[in-house]
Design an enzyme around this catalytic site. Structure first.
Site, short mmCIF file in Angstrom:
data_model
loop_
_atom_site.label_atom_id
_atom_site.label_comp_id
_atom_site.label_asym_id
_atom_site.label_seq_id
_atom_site.Cartn_x
_atom_site.Cartn_y
_atom_site.Cartn_z
N SER A 40 91.34 53.16 -85.67
CA SER A 40 91.75 53.62 -84.34
C SER A 40 93.11 54.31 -84.31
O SER A 40 93.42 55.01 -83.35
CB SER A 40 91.75 52.47 -83.34
OG SER A 40 92.83 51.60 -83.56
N LYS A 79 98.27 49.84 -81.31
CA LYS A 79 98.07 50.97 -80.40
C LYS A 79 99.40 51.65 -80.13
O LYS A 79 100.47 51.15 -80.46
CB LYS A 79 97.45 50.50 -79.07
CG LYS A 79 96.13 49.78 -79.20
CD LYS A 79 95.03 50.68 -79.71
CE LYS A 79 93.77 49.88 -79.96
NZ LYS A 79 92.77 50.61 -80.70
#
Length: 179
Positions: A40, A79
């Site tokens: 990700s 993230k």
């Protein structure tokens, strides 16, 4: 075993105990290694890379663009902070707008180029959405595969953030800053 040997062993045990206590305290409250799990954050961070995380959140504020570790219900996530409390976030035609102003994301250049070559949009359009008070909006750099604030993880509070990613320390051939 004579008295001097007993004293020396006792001294070593005491020193070792203090050292282990300090190491545990530092890892628990100040700094820790984390392993990137998944794609990700590609190409910024790669699967199985080990990153060094600064956990001194009570000192630092979080800024847009920071790479952070977030506590999830079952696992931690790596993230990038996109939206700060009160921000209005909108994605349109692979362009990020924050509070109505185009926000450049140079860390996406490689992914945007690949998406364009494939004839696809890299980040689906969304918003505008407003980040609630005391919350943060995060996204992965590989938006095609990232589960993040857009699609399942929602917003995060400061207490959910474990810390800032500082640098990749393994593999040794790929040591680099993540700021």
């Amino acid at each position: 075993m004579n008295i001097n040997q007993k004293k020396e062993i006792k001294s070593w045990v005491k020193t070792l105990t203090i050292g282990l206590g300090l190491a545990f305290g530092i890892k628990t409250f100040f700094f820790a290694p984390y392993i990137v799990d998944g794609a990700s954050m590609e190409p910024t961070l790669h699967n199985h890379e080990k990153i060094f995380v600064n956990k001194l959140n009570f000192i630092d504020n979080f800024n847009r663009g920071d790479i952070v570790i977030i506590k999830g219900k079952e696992e931690n996530y790596v993230k990038r902070i996109i939206g700060l409390p009160g921000d209005k976030i909108e994605m349109k035609d692979d362009k990020l707008f924050i509070n109505g102003v185009l926000f450049k994301e140079p860390y996406l250049s490689q992914n945007l180029k690949l998406a364009k070559e494939m004839g696809t949009q890299f980040t689906d359009d969304f918003g505008p959405i407003t980040v609630p008070k005391n919350k943060y909006f995060v996204m992965g750099d590989n938006r095609l595969v990232s589960t993040d604030s857009r699609n399942g993880l929602g917003f995060f509070s400061k207490e959910d953030i474990v810390g800032h990613s500082e640098f990749v320390f393994f593999p040794f051939s790929n040591i680099r800053d993540t700021k």
